[in-house]
Design an enzyme around this catalytic site. Structure first.
Site, PDB file in Angstrom:
ATOM      1  N   ARG A 172      35.038  28.659  30.817  1.00  0.00           N
ATOM      2  CA  ARG A 172      34.578  28.279  32.163  1.00  0.00           C
ATOM      3  C   ARG A 172      33.183  27.658  32.093  1.00  0.00           C
ATOM      4  O   ARG A 172      32.856  26.741  32.843  1.00  0.00           O
ATOM      5  CB  ARG A 172      34.608  29.499  33.079  1.00  0.00           C
ATOM      6  CG  ARG A 172      34.422  29.164  34.546  1.00  0.00           C
ATOM      7  CD  ARG A 172      34.731  30.334  35.450  1.00  0.00           C
ATOM      8  NE  ARG A 172      33.817  31.451  35.251  1.00  0.00           N
ATOM      9  CZ  ARG A 172      33.933  32.641  35.852  1.00  0.00           C
ATOM     10  NH1 ARG A 172      34.946  32.867  36.681  1.00  0.00           N
ATOM     11  NH2 ARG A 172      33.058  33.597  35.630  1.00  0.00           N
ATOM     12  N   LYS A 209      30.388  27.320  37.954  1.00  0.00           N
ATOM     13  CA  LYS A 209      29.377  28.359  38.165  1.00  0.00           C
ATOM     14  C   LYS A 209      28.006  27.729  37.938  1.00  0.00           C
ATOM     15  O   LYS A 209      27.408  27.843  36.864  1.00  0.00           O
ATOM     16  CB  LYS A 209      29.639  29.523  37.201  1.00  0.00           C
ATOM     17  CG  LYS A 209      29.223  30.858  37.785  1.00  0.00           C
ATOM     18  CD  LYS A 209      29.929  32.006  37.107  1.00  0.00           C
ATOM     19  CE  LYS A 209      29.243  33.313  37.369  1.00  0.00           C
ATOM     20  NZ  LYS A 209      29.268  33.779  38.754  1.00  0.00           N
ATOM     21  N   GLU A 228      36.558  31.591  49.588  1.00  0.00           N
ATOM     22  CA  GLU A 228      36.124  32.801  48.893  1.00  0.00           C
ATOM     23  C   GLU A 228      34.851  33.303  49.548  1.00  0.00           C
ATOM     24  O   GLU A 228      34.464  32.837  50.613  1.00  0.00           O
ATOM     25  CB  GLU A 228      35.948  32.528  47.397  1.00  0.00           C
ATOM     26  CG  GLU A 228      34.943  31.439  47.063  1.00  0.00           C
ATOM     27  CD  GLU A 228      34.706  31.298  45.561  1.00  0.00           C
ATOM     28  OE1 GLU A 228      34.861  32.282  44.819  1.00  0.00           O
ATOM     29  OE2 GLU A 228      34.346  30.198  45.132  1.00  0.00           O
TER      30      GLU A 228
HETATM   31  C1  PLP Z   1      31.554  32.368  43.696  1.00  0.00           C
HETATM   32  C2  PLP Z   1      32.237  33.373  42.827  1.00  0.00           C
HETATM   33  N1  PLP Z   1      33.550  33.550  42.975  1.00  0.00           N
HETATM   34  C3  PLP Z   1      34.222  34.443  42.226  1.00  0.00           C
HETATM   35  C4  PLP Z   1      33.583  35.232  41.286  1.00  0.00           C
HETATM   36  C5  PLP Z   1      34.355  36.211  40.479  1.00  0.00           C
HETATM   37  O1  PLP Z   1      34.584  35.684  39.207  1.00  0.00           O
HETATM   38  P1  PLP Z   1      34.813  36.639  37.955  1.00  0.00           P
HETATM   39  O2  PLP Z   1      36.021  37.455  38.262  1.00  0.00           O
HETATM   40  O3  PLP Z   1      35.054  35.692  36.825  1.00  0.00           O
HETATM   41  O4  PLP Z   1      33.596  37.458  37.814  1.00  0.00           O
HETATM   42  C6  PLP Z   1      32.205  35.084  41.102  1.00  0.00           C
HETATM   43  C7  PLP Z   1      31.483  35.924  40.135  1.00  0.00           C
HETATM   44  O5  PLP Z   1      31.386  35.607  39.009  1.00  0.00           O
HETATM   45  C8  PLP Z   1      31.517  34.129  41.875  1.00  0.00           C
HETATM   46  O6  PLP Z   1      30.202  33.961  41.721  1.00  0.00           O
END
Ligand code: PLP
Length: 341
Positions: free
Chosen positions: A82, A184, A220
């Protein structure tokens, strides 16, 4: 190895400086070999790309102690992949995925005394990130970068059990269509700060963002994906090009379909249908799943039948199975657990 004298069960989610961190620099088209350092500070030119145009991406994952005393982490290869996707979208050089996983192992090993013991509820949070480091004044990508990875022990996300939270449908947008919501990047979080401070001031725990183009579909929150459970027990997860592909959500989908034999749907979810779901939760590395009890939408409330006291029964089953795999109590799919020591 002797553990640090830390009151593990009273740690919050904050920064605690540990002994070592990993650093690698990119210059003249390649990454150097990288090393661990004790220096937690970074000295940058005043005009560094990251400071001017926010050219920075990051990741977040955890290491923890299993029931049988091993130190492990969960699917770090997916964080590595990612981060490559995030870097490419911001015109940054990819940090090689195998080196990312090696850096996780090295960094956690070097700070093993800070990995909380099994049963404390605390974990070692690992933060990999990279940024443009050379001076950039015209709007363009930097040509030198630094990749770093530090870790910090963090407390149990839920002190005294996972109580359902109340969220609000945000008046702000998190991500534009064809924008950067799927990566991210720090910039996505900077622009969400006003929205979350506003939601907190109004007494809500989190924001539900809808799609920016039509404001009809669930996206989200600022830091987690949604999961929904239908009245007949199907797991439904929102699909969108502008949400972060959560590793927890993808793992829960596999747990549901391959281990628990549940029906799973990954599809667009209209806000209008949310009132018909039996359970709702937020999923991410920090809490695994936070149950949502209530959604506030401009004067109207959606109250899930699972209530405000406990996680709904299907959410609980998903939570127990995934955390069981992570903690080594349940055998998970091959490759999910990376043993560190
Ligand atoms: C915007 C966002 N969505 C979803 C997630 C959840 O992702 P993960 O399950 O990979 O931690 C995160 C945290 O990392 C996030 O910052």
């Amino acid at each position: 190895m002797e553990k640090k004298d830390i009151d593990w069960s009273n740690l919050g989610f904050g920064y605690v400086k540990t002994d070592k961190r990993y650093v690698s620099n990119y210059k003249d088209g390649s990454w150097d070999e990288g090393c661990l350092t004790e220096d937690a500070n970074i000295v940058l030119n005043e005009c560094a790309g990251v400071l001017q145009y926010a050219q920075t991406v990051f990741e977040g994952l955890k290491a923890y102690t299993t029931e049988d005393g091993r130190i492990v982490c969960f699917r770090p290869d997916l964080n590595a992949a990612r981060m490559v996707d995030s870097a490419k979208r911001l015109e940054m050089p990819a940090f090689p995925e195998d080196r990312f996983v090696e850096a996780v192992v090295e960094t956690v090993k070097a700070n093993a005394a800070y990995v909380p013991p099994y049963g404390s509820g605390a974990t070692l949070y690992i933060r990999p990130y990279m940024f443009g480091s050379n001076p950039v004044i015209g709007v363009k990508p930097a040509n030198e970068y630094q990749f770093r990875m530090f870790c910090t022990p963090v407390g149990p996300y839920f002190k005294g059990g996972a109580k359902p939270i109340t969220i609000k449908v945000s008046d702000f947008d998190r991500a534009a269509p064809h924008g950067t919501g799927h990566i991210k990047a720090g910039l996505n979080y900077a622009m969400s700060l006003h929205a979350i401070v506003t939601a907190h001031a109004e007494g809500f725990d989190e924001n539900m963002y809808l799609d920016a183009a039509t404001r009809t579909k669930v996206e989200e929150t600022g830091g987690a994906n949604f999961i929904f459970i239908t009245k007949d027990g199907t797991l439904v997860t929102p699909k969108s090009d502008s949400i972060l592909p959560s590793i927890t959500r993808r793992s829960l989908v596999d747990v549901a379909s391959k281990i628990l034999g549940m029906k799973v749907e990954h599809r667009e979810v209209y806000f209008d249908e949310v009132k018909d779901f039996a359970e709702c939760g937020l999923c991410g590395t920090a809490a695994v799943i936070s149950p949502v009890g209530k959604i506030y939408d401009h004067g109207k409330e959606i109250c899930f039948p699972s209530g405000m006291e406990d996680m709904g029964p299907v959410t609980k089953k998903l939570y127990d199975t995934l955390t069981g795999i992570q903690m080594g109590r349940i055998e998970g799919p091959e490759g999910w657990i990376k043993e560190i020591m």
